[in-house]
Design a protein around this motif. Structure first.
Motif, PDB file in Angstrom:
ATOM      1  N   TYR A   1      -7.108   4.459   7.065  1.00 25.57           N
ATOM      2  CA  TYR A   1      -6.187   4.093   5.988  1.00 25.57           C
ATOM      3  C   TYR A   1      -5.016   5.065   5.925  1.00 25.57           C
ATOM      4  CZ  TYR A   1     -10.005   1.049   4.669  1.00 25.57           C
ATOM      5  OH  TYR A   1     -10.978   0.087   4.695  1.00 25.57           O
TER       6      TYR A   1
ATOM      7  N   PHE B   1      -1.185   4.015   6.693  1.00 24.31           N
ATOM      8  CA  PHE B   1      -0.153   4.296   5.684  1.00 24.31           C
ATOM      9  C   PHE B   1       1.006   5.066   6.327  1.00 24.31           C
ATOM     10  CE2 PHE B   1       1.474   6.625   1.870  1.00 24.31           C
ATOM     11  CZ  PHE B   1       1.910   5.501   1.185  1.00 24.31           C
TER      12      PHE B   1
ATOM     13  N   SER C   1       4.912   1.846  -2.300  1.00 23.97           N
ATOM     14  CA  SER C   1       3.986   1.437  -1.243  1.00 23.97           C
ATOM     15  C   SER C   1       2.591   1.973  -1.532  1.00 23.97           C
ATOM     16  CB  SER C   1       4.469   1.946   0.121  1.00 23.97           C
ATOM     17  OG  SER C   1       4.618   3.345   0.115  1.00 23.97           O
ATOM     18  N   LYS C   2       1.599   1.238  -1.061  1.00 24.61           N
ATOM     19  CA  LYS C   2       0.215   1.696  -1.196  1.00 24.61           C
ATOM     20  C   LYS C   2      -0.582   1.161  -0.014  1.00 24.61           C
ATOM     21  CE  LYS C   2      -1.864  -2.084  -3.874  1.00 24.61           C
ATOM     22  NZ  LYS C   2      -2.605  -2.443  -5.112  1.00 24.61           N
ATOM     23  N   VAL C   3      -1.671   1.824   0.267  1.00 26.74           N
ATOM     24  CA  VAL C   3      -2.569   1.357   1.320  1.00 26.74           C
ATOM     25  C   VAL C   3      -3.839   0.848   0.649  1.00 26.74           C
ATOM     26  CG1 VAL C   3      -3.598   3.653   1.695  1.00 26.74           C
ATOM     27  CG2 VAL C   3      -3.709   1.946   3.505  1.00 26.74           C
TER      28      VAL C   3
ATOM     29  N   PRO D   1      -7.417  -1.894   7.247  1.00 25.62           N
ATOM     30  CA  PRO D   1      -6.364  -1.340   6.378  1.00 25.62           C
ATOM     31  C   PRO D   1      -5.190  -2.308   6.235  1.00 25.62           C
ATOM     32  CG  PRO D   1      -7.086   0.291   7.976  1.00 25.62           C
ATOM     33  CD  PRO D   1      -7.702  -1.013   8.387  1.00 25.62           C
ATOM     34  N   GLN D   2      -4.577  -2.268   5.081  1.00 25.36           N
ATOM     35  CA  GLN D   2      -3.394  -3.085   4.803  1.00 25.36           C
ATOM     36  C   GLN D   2      -2.454  -2.282   3.921  1.00 25.36           C
ATOM     37  OE1 GLN D   2      -3.209  -6.362   1.702  1.00 25.36           O
ATOM     38  NE2 GLN D   2      -3.162  -7.626   3.548  1.00 25.36           N
ATOM     39  N   CYS D   3      -1.168  -2.335   4.203  1.00 26.15           N
ATOM     40  CA  CYS D   3      -0.179  -1.654   3.372  1.00 26.15           C
ATOM     41  C   CYS D   3       0.642  -2.686   2.610  1.00 26.15           C
ATOM     42  CB  CYS D   3       0.732  -0.766   4.209  1.00 26.15           C
ATOM     43  SG  CYS D   3      -0.047   0.785   4.665  1.00 26.15           S
TER      44      CYS D   3
END
Length: 378
Positions: free
Chosen positions: A252, A256, A279-281, A289-291
């Protein structure tokens, strides 16, 4: 039909809590389906349902809705008097309150996520820190409900098939959960999340206040960056070292960093156009993981929209990364400006609400288990 006042109050408390949390719940009961034309498909729906959050229409994250629901319903146990699972000696059948049905639905949906939707598992200790209510729900009620579901041989618990022993098991689980929820450790765990949410909210409020004069006319764009299926070598390598549900937060942090490099490339390419960003992860429904990036950009007067330009920039971004033997990423771009301006009220209020929904509210229920120095928001 006359409805007792006590029952009305219990239902109103439940509905009010769901509305406050932004929960959208659809649950099918045997009673709802009994008046319909006999249909095997309809009968199979008894006891099933789904839970969503109003804000997740922009996100690929079904888990947060379930976390909010588990936390909300556990919190209501001390406010709505039971019994939520009872045995009627006269009719020889179980009686389940509306809150009890919601708890059963949460446990069933959790099992569905674990078995069918999240192939990499749900190891919250390594990845997410959840509220104490969520942890206690999983440690007490989920264990008991899983036993009942296994005995019934169904994907969802059928309340019509609950036995007197099942009811006793559920009541014991509730008492255990309530006892632990009242302890200092549980209260402290919830407070830590709540305090962090407030700190983040204050920090974001200052940032938004400095931008308000320009964001009212800005283009608001939501960008989701995901691991490309078939790539993600660093992610796959970490998952391949053992149980993939125990890989920790390193992927993660790494992803990020990838999103941050994309933002830096955007700033370098159009230095005067980027007004501000958040922004956040997080984790996608596929367990990777996704941002999530919210951009505020100057209105574009050219033939190409910001959506087109951002996707074109991402093609160049991926080319640079693959040339250096880094994995490419996938980008989904949504222009939120039309939907914001369609809503009633002042545009800046809509923007503030959007930021809170996407980046603040979640912190009351869970946060990624990142080091303190890496939990800053852009």
């Amino acid at each position: 039909m006359h409805v007792p006042k006590g029952l009305k109050k219990k239902k109103s408390l439940l509905e009010a809590a769901e509305a406050k949390a932004g929960l959208l719940v659809k649950q099918y009961s045997a009673e709802q389906l009994s008046g319909k034309r006999r249909d095997a498909r309809l009968e199979s729906l008894a006891g099933t349902g789904h839970i969503a959050l109003k804000v997740t229409r922009y996100l690929d994250d079904d888990q947060i809705a379930l976390c909010v629901a588990m936390h909300t319903y556990m919190g209501l146990l001390s406010k709505i008097a039971g019994p939520h699972f009872d045995w009627n000696e006269a009719s020889q059948c179980a009686e389940v309150s509306e809150l009890g049905k919601r708890l059963l639905l949460c446990a069933d949906l959790l099992d569905e996520h674990l078995v069918r939707k999240i192939p990499l598992g749900w190891n919250d200790e390594d990845v997410y820190l959840h509220s104490a209510y969520v942890g206690l729900f999983r440690a007490s009620l989920v264990v008991s409900i899983d036993k009942i579901r296994t005995r019934q041989g169904k994907h969802f618990v059928d309340c019509r098939l609950l036995t007197q022993e099942d009811v006793a098991l559920l009541q014991r689980a509730l008492k255990t959960a309530l006892r632990w929820m009242a302890r200092r450790h549980s209260c402290s765990a919830n407070r830590r999340l709540y305090v962090e949410m407030l700190k983040t909210k204050r920090s974001i409020a200052k940032y938004v206040a400095a931008l308000e004069s320009t964001t009212s006319q800005a283009v608001a764009v939501l960008v989701k960056m995901d691991v490309v299926e078939g790539y993600g070598s660093s992610w796959a390598a970490m998952a391949g070292k053992g149980d993939p549900s125990h890989i920790g937060v390193q992927p993660y942090l790494a992803f990020f960093k990838t999103a941050s490099k994309y933002i830096a490339m955007l700033q370098k390419t159009w230095p005067e156009s980027l007004i501000g960003h958040f922004s956040k992860v997080t984790r996608s429904n596929q367990g990777a993981p996704q941002c999530v990036i919210l951009l505020f950009l100057q209105p574009e007067s050219g033939a190409h929209s910001w959506k087109t330009k951002l996707q074109a920039l991402h093609v160049d971004f991926n080319k640079q990364r693959t040339a250096k033997l880094y994995d490419p990423s996938h980008l989904t771009v949504t222009d939120l400006t039309p939907s914001i301006r369609k809503q009633s009220g002042v545009c800046t209020q809509q923007v503030r609400q959007l930021i809170e929904d996407l980046f603040v509210k979640e912190l009351r229920y869970r946060r990624l288990n990142l080091p303190a120095r890496r939990r800053s928001w852009s």
